[in-house]
Design a protein around this motif. Sequence first.
Motif, short mmCIF file in Angstrom:
data_model
loop_
_atom_site.label_atom_id
_atom_site.label_comp_id
_atom_site.label_asym_id
_atom_site.label_seq_id
_atom_site.Cartn_x
_atom_site.Cartn_y
_atom_site.Cartn_z
N VAL A 170 20.13 -16.96 54.04
CA VAL A 170 21.04 -16.10 53.28
C VAL A 170 22.03 -17.00 52.56
CG1 VAL A 170 22.83 -14.34 53.46
CG2 VAL A 170 20.81 -14.21 54.91
N GLY A 202 24.20 -15.72 49.85
CA GLY A 202 25.25 -15.05 49.08
C GLY A 202 25.22 -13.56 49.34
N TYR A 203 26.02 -12.87 48.56
CA TYR A 203 26.11 -11.41 48.74
C TYR A 203 24.97 -10.70 48.03
CZ TYR A 203 28.19 -6.76 48.78
OH TYR A 203 28.42 -5.42 48.97
N ASN A 236 23.74 -6.19 46.12
CA ASN A 236 24.23 -5.02 46.86
C ASN A 236 24.53 -5.33 48.31
OD1 ASN A 236 21.72 -5.31 47.94
ND2 ASN A 236 21.07 -3.18 47.64
N GLY A 237 24.55 -6.62 48.66
CA GLY A 237 24.87 -6.95 50.03
C GLY A 237 23.67 -6.97 50.95
N GLU A 238 22.53 -6.48 50.50
CA GLU A 238 21.34 -6.51 51.35
C GLU A 238 20.62 -7.85 51.15
OE1 GLU A 238 20.27 -4.06 53.42
OE2 GLU A 238 22.16 -3.07 52.97
N PRO A 239 19.96 -8.37 52.21
CA PRO A 239 19.30 -9.68 52.08
C PRO A 239 17.96 -9.59 51.39
CG PRO A 239 19.08 -8.87 54.30
CD PRO A 239 19.92 -7.87 53.60
N TYR A 272 23.36 -11.02 38.09
CA TYR A 272 23.66 -11.47 39.45
C TYR A 272 22.88 -12.76 39.67
CZ TYR A 272 25.98 -7.10 40.54
OH TYR A 272 26.84 -6.04 40.55
N ALA A 314 20.78 -12.99 47.19
CA ALA A 314 21.29 -12.94 48.56
C ALA A 314 20.57 -13.93 49.46
CB ALA A 314 21.17 -11.52 49.11
#
Lengths: 227, 195
Positions: free
Chosen positions: B53, B55-56, B59-62, B70, B74
């Motif tokens: 992982v 980064g974010y 949407n925050g999902e891996p 973006y 992630a």
Amino acid sequence: MSTWSQLSFQDSASPLMEELIMFHDHAMLVLTLVTTLVGYIILTMFSNKFIDRFLLEGHLIEVIWTVIPAFLLIFIALPSLHLLYLLDEYDNPSLTIKSMGHQWYWSYEYSDFLDIEFDSYMIPSKDLEDNQFRLIEVDNRMIVPMNTYVRILVSSTDVIHSWTVPALSVKADAIPGRLNQLTFLVNRPGLFFGQCSEICGANHSFMPIVVESISMNSFLNWINNFE
Amino acid sequence: MIESWIAMATVTGTLLRRCSRLSAAAAPLSTSARALGGGGLPTVVERHGNRMVIGYGFNGEPNYIDRVDYPIPAVRFKEDNAQIKVLREKERGDWKKLTKEEVQELYRATFCRSFAEMQAPTGEWKLVLGGTMLACSIAVWIYLFMKVFVYEKLPDTITNPEKVEAQVQRMIDLRMNPVQGIASEWDYEKGQWKN
């Protein structure tokens, strides 16, 4: 009447129709302004390089783009309401005519002085003269004097019809058992055409209205010689 | 022309196949129970395997995705292996010592497509334009069919020039639409059309 391929209003034959045409031009200008602005913004959106995806708020611009449309709406509403009330003004008409809708013709009654009544049927296409207009000519026209305030009481003997002359900015439904009042003033001589505007059966499209506007003297002659 | 179209489709297809998750090294599912305490709550299965992982993401999902807006995903694109770990160590030193192939391998370990590949034209516009024109042409065919087989003839008050002329003369005589319409185009003093 409308000439071929005409999309715009007919030229007015009454002062209120002039006002309506002017209001329409005014509102159309505002619409053109807004459409041009929005169109320009859409086009520039395709070509600009702005990439800030995390824009959250911009109070000043939000105030601006709320106040300006509100102002535009007021700019349209003021003449609109002025005209709305002007159309309903009443000034003691000199002449009253009753217009009764039937399936499928109109009948007119001038009962102010003498008892004058007549029916007004459309002239069928096969009986037209060369210079007559198809589907809007009638055998007996409704005659009115020029520059005279006229009242029409519209009603019906069977189903709902609607009596209208666009050049005079008048329209009212002819409802059985009800009298609807229209007032207008014709400020030029000539023929003004209209068509039944409420579906009333098979020949709904074939019961037109023709108003013939003549000088007061000619009108009095016509009344006196009516048989 | 067609060859270039086929070539573009082939390249796009290759990139898509390369970047589809099926062709990446099979990622064993790691089951981590992100249970929130209590019993009977669902267990979330994280599918990013051995991919680090970083980064974010969007949407925050891996999950991995190529997005121009973006740029840092992630998770890395490929799972770590011994070979890449060696390169990562080398990456911590002077970048000038990395060969071009090593730089590319490091890049492709973390990212699927380069920016140029992401933003390359797909030629999809040709499909859309062609489809739209096809639909429009069908509409035109329907109109022609109606004109030939369905509509009646126009009435002779429109088609007969003598009648039309008589009607126009009557409109002029009646001063129809004298402000901006037909009678306004007639010069009554000279007895002819204006201009």
